[in-house]
Design a protein around this motif. Structure first.
Motif, PDB file in Angstrom:
ATOM      1  N   GLY A 108       1.254  -1.190  -0.287  1.00 30.19           N
ATOM      2  CA  GLY A 108       0.149   0.016   0.209  1.00 30.19           C
ATOM      3  C   GLY A 108       0.626   1.558  -0.206  1.00 30.19           C
ATOM      4  N   ARG A 109       1.946   1.019   0.087  1.00 32.62           N
ATOM      5  CA  ARG A 109       2.844   2.376   0.094  1.00 32.62           C
ATOM      6  C   ARG A 109       3.432   2.111  -0.763  1.00 32.62           C
ATOM      7  NH1 ARG A 109       8.215   2.451   1.612  1.00 32.62           N
ATOM      8  NH2 ARG A 109       8.583   0.818   2.660  1.00 32.62           N
ATOM      9  N   THR A 110       3.530   3.436  -2.097  1.00 36.62           N
ATOM     10  CA  THR A 110       3.742   3.385  -3.258  1.00 36.62           C
ATOM     11  C   THR A 110       5.169   3.988  -2.794  1.00 36.62           C
ATOM     12  OG1 THR A 110       4.142   4.768  -5.483  1.00 36.62           O
ATOM     13  CG2 THR A 110       3.761   6.045  -3.548  1.00 36.62           C
ATOM     14  N   LEU A 111       6.102   3.818  -4.163  1.00 36.33           N
ATOM     15  CA  LEU A 111       7.748   4.065  -3.991  1.00 36.33           C
ATOM     16  C   LEU A 111       7.438   5.982  -4.474  1.00 36.33           C
ATOM     17  CD1 LEU A 111      10.572   2.362  -4.758  1.00 36.33           C
ATOM     18  CD2 LEU A 111       9.657   2.670  -6.755  1.00 36.33           C
ATOM     19  N   THR A 112       8.168   6.631  -3.006  1.00 38.52           N
ATOM     20  CA  THR A 112       8.073   7.219  -4.061  1.00 38.52           C
ATOM     21  C   THR A 112       9.889   7.838  -4.256  1.00 38.52           C
ATOM     22  OG1 THR A 112       9.660   7.666  -1.682  1.00 38.52           O
ATOM     23  CG2 THR A 112       6.770   7.913  -1.298  1.00 38.52           C
ATOM     24  N   SER A 113       9.639   9.016  -4.826  1.00 38.72           N
ATOM     25  CA  SER A 113      11.012   9.986  -5.313  1.00 38.72           C
ATOM     26  C   SER A 113      12.150  10.157  -3.684  1.00 38.72           C
ATOM     27  CB  SER A 113      11.039  11.375  -5.029  1.00 38.72           C
ATOM     28  OG  SER A 113      10.367  12.219  -4.077  1.00 38.72           O
ATOM     29  N   PHE A 114      11.789  10.157  -2.811  1.00 40.37           N
ATOM     30  CA  PHE A 114      12.380   9.752  -2.005  1.00 40.37           C
ATOM     31  C   PHE A 114      13.018   8.155  -0.812  1.00 40.37           C
ATOM     32  CE2 PHE A 114      13.971   9.743   2.904  1.00 40.37           C
ATOM     33  CZ  PHE A 114      14.901  11.025   2.870  1.00 40.37           C
ATOM     34  N   GLU A 115      12.356   7.103  -1.262  1.00 38.25           N
ATOM     35  CA  GLU A 115      12.657   5.819  -1.622  1.00 38.25           C
ATOM     36  C   GLU A 115      13.623   5.365  -2.373  1.00 38.25           C
ATOM     37  OE1 GLU A 115      10.954   1.274  -0.311  1.00 38.25           O
ATOM     38  OE2 GLU A 115       9.676   3.113  -0.658  1.00 38.25           O
ATOM     39  N   ARG A 116      13.342   5.666  -4.053  1.00 43.05           N
ATOM     40  CA  ARG A 116      13.788   5.734  -5.033  1.00 43.05           C
ATOM     41  C   ARG A 116      15.297   6.634  -4.634  1.00 43.05           C
ATOM     42  NH1 ARG A 116      10.350   5.643  -7.883  1.00 43.05           N
ATOM     43  NH2 ARG A 116       9.866   8.410  -7.721  1.00 43.05           N
ATOM     44  N   LYS A 117      15.900   7.034  -3.933  1.00 43.07           N
ATOM     45  CA  LYS A 117      16.710   8.399  -4.167  1.00 43.07           C
ATOM     46  C   LYS A 117      17.599   7.183  -2.905  1.00 43.07           C
ATOM     47  CE  LYS A 117      15.638  12.890  -5.338  1.00 43.07           C
ATOM     48  NZ  LYS A 117      15.109  13.821  -4.971  1.00 43.07           N
ATOM     49  N   ALA A 118      16.753   6.925  -1.939  1.00 39.93           N
ATOM     50  CA  ALA A 118      18.055   5.743  -0.619  1.00 39.93           C
ATOM     51  C   ALA A 118      18.648   4.925  -1.341  1.00 39.93           C
ATOM     52  CB  ALA A 118      16.294   5.212   0.224  1.00 39.93           C
ATOM     53  N   ARG A 119      17.611   4.096  -2.171  1.00 37.46           N
ATOM     54  CA  ARG A 119      17.799   2.942  -2.624  1.00 37.46           C
ATOM     55  C   ARG A 119      19.183   3.247  -4.216  1.00 37.46           C
ATOM     56  NH1 ARG A 119      14.334  -1.414  -2.004  1.00 37.46           N
ATOM     57  NH2 ARG A 119      12.820  -1.132  -1.334  1.00 37.46           N
ATOM     58  N   GLU A 120      18.834   4.152  -5.036  1.00 39.65           N
ATOM     59  CA  GLU A 120      20.114   4.616  -5.790  1.00 39.65           C
ATOM     60  C   GLU A 120      21.014   4.627  -4.658  1.00 39.65           C
ATOM     61  OE1 GLU A 120      18.127   7.621  -7.379  1.00 39.65           O
ATOM     62  OE2 GLU A 120      17.322   6.551  -9.021  1.00 39.65           O
ATOM     63  N   ALA A 121      21.196   4.960  -3.425  1.00 33.51           N
ATOM     64  CA  ALA A 121      22.287   5.220  -2.782  1.00 33.51           C
ATOM     65  C   ALA A 121      23.259   3.998  -2.154  1.00 33.51           C
ATOM     66  CB  ALA A 121      22.080   6.201  -1.715  1.00 33.51           C
ATOM     67  N   GLY A 122      22.327   3.057  -2.311  1.00 37.71           N
ATOM     68  CA  GLY A 122      23.130   1.867  -1.778  1.00 37.71           C
ATOM     69  C   GLY A 122      22.174   1.787  -0.413  1.00 37.71           C
ATOM     70  N   ARG A 123      21.056   2.335   0.040  1.00 37.85           N
ATOM     71  CA  ARG A 123      20.513   2.291   1.681  1.00 37.85           C
ATOM     72  C   ARG A 123      18.967   1.177   1.526  1.00 37.85           C
ATOM     73  NH1 ARG A 123      21.422   7.190   1.333  1.00 37.85           N
ATOM     74  NH2 ARG A 123      18.966   8.498   1.806  1.00 37.85           N
ATOM     75  N   ILE A 124      19.507   0.706   2.255  1.00 35.42           N
ATOM     76  CA  ILE A 124      17.887  -0.735   2.136  1.00 35.42           C
ATOM     77  C   ILE A 124      16.953  -0.677   3.327  1.00 35.42           C
ATOM     78  CG2 ILE A 124      17.474  -3.333   2.401  1.00 35.42           C
ATOM     79  CD1 ILE A 124      20.291  -4.014   2.135  1.00 35.42           C
ATOM     80  N   PRO A 125      15.724   0.347   2.822  1.00 32.70           N
ATOM     81  CA  PRO A 125      14.635   0.436   3.604  1.00 32.70           C
ATOM     82  C   PRO A 125      14.034  -0.433   4.407  1.00 32.70           C
ATOM     83  CG  PRO A 125      14.260   1.407   1.219  1.00 32.70           C
ATOM     84  CD  PRO A 125      15.722   0.641   0.978  1.00 32.70           C
ATOM     85  N   ARG A 126      14.068  -0.338   5.573  1.00 26.53           N
ATOM     86  CA  ARG A 126      12.905  -1.185   6.610  1.00 26.53           C
ATOM     87  C   ARG A 126      11.933  -0.962   7.000  1.00 26.53           C
ATOM     88  NH1 ARG A 126      15.968  -5.619   6.766  1.00 26.53           N
ATOM     89  NH2 ARG A 126      18.510  -5.445   7.131  1.00 26.53           N
ATOM     90  N   ASP A 127      11.040  -1.773   6.825  1.00 26.22           N
ATOM     91  CA  ASP A 127       9.983  -1.940   7.250  1.00 26.22           C
ATOM     92  C   ASP A 127       9.341  -2.902   8.889  1.00 26.22           C
ATOM     93  OD1 ASP A 127       7.652  -0.855   4.631  1.00 26.22           O
ATOM     94  OD2 ASP A 127       9.462  -1.008   4.331  1.00 26.22           O
ATOM     95  N   LEU A 128       8.200  -1.908   9.728  1.00 31.12           N
ATOM     96  CA  LEU A 128       8.056  -2.201  10.478  1.00 31.12           C
ATOM     97  C   LEU A 128       6.300  -1.851  10.861  1.00 31.12           C
ATOM     98  CD1 LEU A 128      10.617  -1.086  12.759  1.00 31.12           C
ATOM     99  CD2 LEU A 128      10.548  -3.084  12.597  1.00 31.12           C
ATOM    100  N   THR A 129       5.907  -3.040  11.244  1.00 30.42           N
ATOM    101  CA  THR A 129       4.154  -3.242  11.194  1.00 30.42           C
ATOM    102  C   THR A 129       4.408  -3.173  12.218  1.00 30.42           C
ATOM    103  OG1 THR A 129       3.896  -4.014   8.599  1.00 30.42           O
ATOM    104  CG2 THR A 129       1.859  -3.576   9.859  1.00 30.42           C
ATOM    105  N   TYR A 130       3.228  -2.654  13.378  1.00 34.14           N
ATOM    106  CA  TYR A 130       3.032  -3.384  15.055  1.00 34.14           C
ATOM    107  C   TYR A 130       1.452  -3.166  14.794  1.00 34.14           C
ATOM    108  CZ  TYR A 130       7.693  -2.938  16.235  1.00 34.14           C
ATOM    109  OH  TYR A 130       9.106  -2.598  16.126  1.00 34.14           O
ATOM    110  N   ARG A 131       0.409  -3.936  15.838  1.00 35.95           N
ATOM    111  CA  ARG A 131      -0.619  -3.620  16.142  1.00 35.95           C
ATOM    112  C   ARG A 131      -0.770  -3.459  17.340  1.00 35.95           C
ATOM    113  NH1 ARG A 131      -2.822  -9.111  15.611  1.00 35.95           N
ATOM    114  NH2 ARG A 131      -2.866  -8.334  12.529  1.00 35.95           N
ATOM    115  N   ARG A 132      -1.835  -2.409  17.711  1.00 36.75           N
ATOM    116  CA  ARG A 132      -1.792  -2.005  19.095  1.00 36.75           C
ATOM    117  C   ARG A 132      -2.479  -3.162  19.784  1.00 36.75           C
ATOM    118  NH1 ARG A 132      -2.580  -0.381  23.604  1.00 36.75           N
ATOM    119  NH2 ARG A 132      -2.891   1.536  24.592  1.00 36.75           N
ATOM    120  N   ARG A 133      -1.826  -3.612  20.975  1.00 38.78           N
ATOM    121  CA  ARG A 133      -2.480  -4.818  21.234  1.00 38.78           C
ATOM    122  C   ARG A 133      -4.127  -4.606  22.457  1.00 38.78           C
ATOM    123  NH1 ARG A 133       1.379  -8.558  22.543  1.00 38.78           N
ATOM    124  NH2 ARG A 133       3.551  -8.362  22.379  1.00 38.78           N
TER     125      ARG A 133
END
Length: 187
Positions: free
Chosen positions: A160-185
């Motif tokens: 559901g998260r579109t690839l943004t220009s910011f994320e694209r630049k991070a990937r081009e710079a060699g950084r690996i985006p990390r996603d986290l998903t939490y549920r409120r107990r």
């Protein structure tokens, strides 16, 4: 009751404008301090024909403390917050124990909190402070990497998260985006 999605730090609005067009039955609220970013979000949403996007120009802590009702948010997003690279600036990072407490107060029991960062060290800090709080369950649990075990506990990239220009630049710079998903107990 219409589900409410709140994005803290919506940047140029790419993620929210995209998702709001996909899910018109949800309400979306962008929290951002950058005026041109809010303008971009509203223009993109109008171009998509979305009428379910609202924006507030404010700092996140004030919105969480004074603008949102307790247990009113179905889904919270924090995508690529400023990592404040220098050690002496880490205290400025958004995702802290205090911020986790604020999010826990506005997100509904059973609600979802999605985060992403392209800085591994910040991703680890996010996990540590959120999981230390105890009110959120990591939906992709697992230990952090050690010399003998692979890196685990990260969510797959949320479709559901579109690839943004910011994320694209991070990937081009060699950084690996990390996603986290939490549920409120709920307990």
């Amino acid at each position: 009751n219409v589900p409410l999605v709140v994005e803290i730090g919506s940047g140029l609005g790419e993620a929210m404008a995209h998702r709001a067009a996909e899910v018109p039955e949800h309400d979306f609220l962008a929290v951002e301090v950058y005026t041109p970013g809010l303008a971009d979000l509203l223009m993109k949403s109008a171009a998509n024909g979305s009428q379910n996007v609202r924006a507030v120009q404010a700092n996140a802590p004030e919105v969480l403390d004074h603008f949102l009702e307790p247990a009113s948010v179905d889904e919270m997003w924090v995508f690529f917050p400023d990592p404040w690279h220098k050690k002496k600036h880490h205290k400025r990072r958004l995702v802290s124990a205090h911020f986790v407490d604020q999010v826990a107060s506005v997100i509904k029991p059973g609600g979802t909190w999605r985060l992403a960062t392209d800085w591994q060290e910040y991703a680890i800090q996010m996990r540590q402070v959120i999981e230390a709080d105890g009110r959120f369950e990591n939906l992709n649990p697992g230990p952090l990497a050690t010399d003998s075990a692979p890196d685990q506990g990260w969510a797959p990239r949320w479709e559901g998260r579109t690839l943004t220009s910011f994320e694209r630049k991070a990937r081009e710079a060699g950084r690996i985006p990390r996603d986290l998903t939490y549920r409120r107990r709920t307990d």
